[in-house]
Design a protein around this motif. Structure first.
Motif, mmCIF file in Angstrom:
data_model
loop_
_atom_site.group_PDB
_atom_site.id
_atom_site.type_symbol
_atom_site.label_atom_id
_atom_site.label_comp_id
_atom_site.label_asym_id
_atom_site.label_seq_id
_atom_site.Cartn_x
_atom_site.Cartn_y
_atom_site.Cartn_z
ATOM 1 N N SER A 133 -9.486 4.055 10.386
ATOM 2 C CA SER A 133 -8.232 3.351 10.146
ATOM 3 C C SER A 133 -7.804 2.466 11.340
ATOM 4 N N ARG A 154 -8.111 -1.160 4.826
ATOM 5 C CA ARG A 154 -7.248 -0.016 5.081
ATOM 6 C C ARG A 154 -6.561 0.469 3.797
ATOM 7 N N ASN A 155 -6.558 -0.385 2.792
ATOM 8 C CA ASN A 155 -5.805 -0.093 1.568
ATOM 9 C C ASN A 155 -6.333 1.161 0.862
ATOM 10 N N LEU A 156 -5.444 2.109 0.638
ATOM 11 C CA LEU A 156 -5.878 3.407 0.101
ATOM 12 C C LEU A 156 -6.365 3.336 -1.337
ATOM 13 N N ARG A 157 -5.712 2.492 -2.136
ATOM 14 C CA ARG A 157 -6.145 2.370 -3.532
ATOM 15 C C ARG A 157 -7.559 1.770 -3.586
ATOM 16 N N ASP A 191 0.841 -1.198 0.000
ATOM 17 C CA ASP A 191 0.000 0.000 0.000
ATOM 18 C C ASP A 191 0.885 1.260 0.000
ATOM 19 N N GLN A 199 1.793 4.153 -3.213
ATOM 20 C CA GLN A 199 1.063 5.423 -3.096
ATOM 21 C C GLN A 199 1.715 6.530 -3.916
ATOM 22 N N ARG A 252 -9.828 1.933 -1.222
ATOM 23 C CA ARG A 252 -10.767 2.951 -0.719
ATOM 24 C C ARG A 252 -11.098 3.966 -1.810
ATOM 25 N N GLY A 253 -10.049 4.490 -2.439
ATOM 26 C CA GLY A 253 -10.242 5.530 -3.453
ATOM 27 C C GLY A 253 -11.087 5.036 -4.608
#
Ligand code: KG4
Ligand code: ZN
Length: 334
Positions: free
Chosen positions: A298, A274-277, A183, A187, A279-280
């Motif tokens: 988080s 929790r993974n931002l990609r 992750d 980023q 989520r986005g």
């Protein structure tokens, strides 16, 4: 009402005190992850010993941080499955002993339900909703009719998604656990993404498969680098290509589950949430379909006992509780 939550299903020994309406007074998590690092995965016997050694101190710390005396606790909520049997036994036995000694009610909690509940802490949601659990041990899509009523829509046929992150990180020699490393590494990167296959299985299927993707990464590395070091820049390209393949499938199937069931509420839980990609992409794609998405804060994505205590309160208020025959169930389903 003050609820003590206890969680020992895998490698985290956790305790939390939660007050009515999901006010988290303490949320203590002691992880044995460093002891498992050299093996690249959780060793059940090490996890079991760690829980046995630290459970009392973790509970003590949770009470102290919450400034609550043990006698003030009204309910004890504990994870009774799914998870590692030796690990679950520690939490369940400890909770049963406390409940017996304090003469306070006990409630056994399904870890998967709690992961979804973590996204709903201190929020009201209308049922039914579609839930996606993405963790180190599970990948499942469910239909939730109530806090204790779920039906399974689909699940992984092989590796769990968190497990795939961990194994790919191992192939790339990025360390363990792999999810957070991949992750972070990916980023904001503008690097080229290596193209890997996506496994959608049969048309309209809501099941998952990640082992082919993991094998594709393995052979890509073997064929292109054999015994050579992988340059850092190439590691980013491989990791982001892998992550994109995972995210594409998770997003597509979660939204399909909503559309197939005519539901516009999607709840995500588990470590990979929790993974931002992820989520986005989910936020963007769900908005296009008018679907509301709920993620945990988080600090509630990974294994914790606040979600156990929070869900315990909700179920107890509905008249649900356990008795002293509560036994751990390692293979408990949704
Ligand atoms: O929910 P969890 O704490 O434990 C289980 O119930 O399995 O999830 C742990 C998993 C690990 O496989 C870890 O690599 C993954 O969640 N994970 C992530 C991230 N943070 C943790 N995966 C992708 N991106 C992350 N940021
Ligand atoms: Zn978990």
């Amino acid at each position: 009402m003050l609820v003590l939550g206890i969680e020992t299903s895998c490698d985290e020994t956790a305790a939390s005190v939660v007050k009515e309406k999901d006010e988290v007074l303490s949320n203590v998590v002691l992880s044995s992850i460093n002891l498992h690092k050299e093996f690249g995965g959780v060793i059940p016997e090490i996890a079991h010993r760690f829980h046995s050694r630290f459970i009392d101190r973790v509970v003590e710390k949770a009470l102290k941080q919450a400034k609550v005396d043990l006698k003030e606790i009204d309910l004890i909520a504990v994870t009774y499955g799914p998870g590692l049997m030796g690990a679950l036994i520690v939490g369940v036995s400890f909770a049963k002993s406390l409940s017996f000694a304090l003469k306070k009610p006990l409630i056994g909690i399904n870890h998967l339900h709690a992961h979804l509940y973590s996204a709903l802490m201190d929020k009201e949601i209308e049922f039914p909703f579609v839930g996606l659990v993405v963790s180190g041990g599970h990948t499942a899509l469910v239909l939730a009719y109530d806090y204790d009523k779920y039906s399974l829509l689909g699940q992984t046929q092989d590796d769990a998604v968190g497990e795939a992150f961990d194994k790919v990180a191992r192939i790339l020699k990025l360390g363990y656990p792999g999810g957070p490393v991949i992750d972070k590494l990916t980023q904001g990167t503008k690097s080229r993404m290596v193209e890997f296959p996506r496994s959608y299985l049969a048309k309209d299927s809501l099941d998952f498969s990640f082992s082919g993707l993991k094998t594709a990464v393995f052979y890509y590395v073997k064929d292109n680098y054999s015994n050579k070091q992988i340059p850092d820049e190439d590691k980013v390209s491989i990791a982001s290509g892998f992550q994109e393949a995972v995210v594409d499938v998770l997003v597509y199937k979660s939204l399909s589950a909503c559309k197939q069931n005519n539901i516009n509420r999607l709840v995500i839980g588990g470590g990979v949430s929790r993974n931002l990609r992820l989520r986005g992409r989910l936020i963007d794609e769900a908005a296009k379909e008018d679907i509301e998405v709920y993620f945990p804060k988080s600090n509630l994505c990974l294994d914790n006992a606040a979600m156990i205590a929070g869900l315990g309160t909700k179920l107890y208020r509905k008249g649900i509780k356990s008795d002293f025959y509560l036994t751990p169930d390692a293979t408990l389903s949704v």
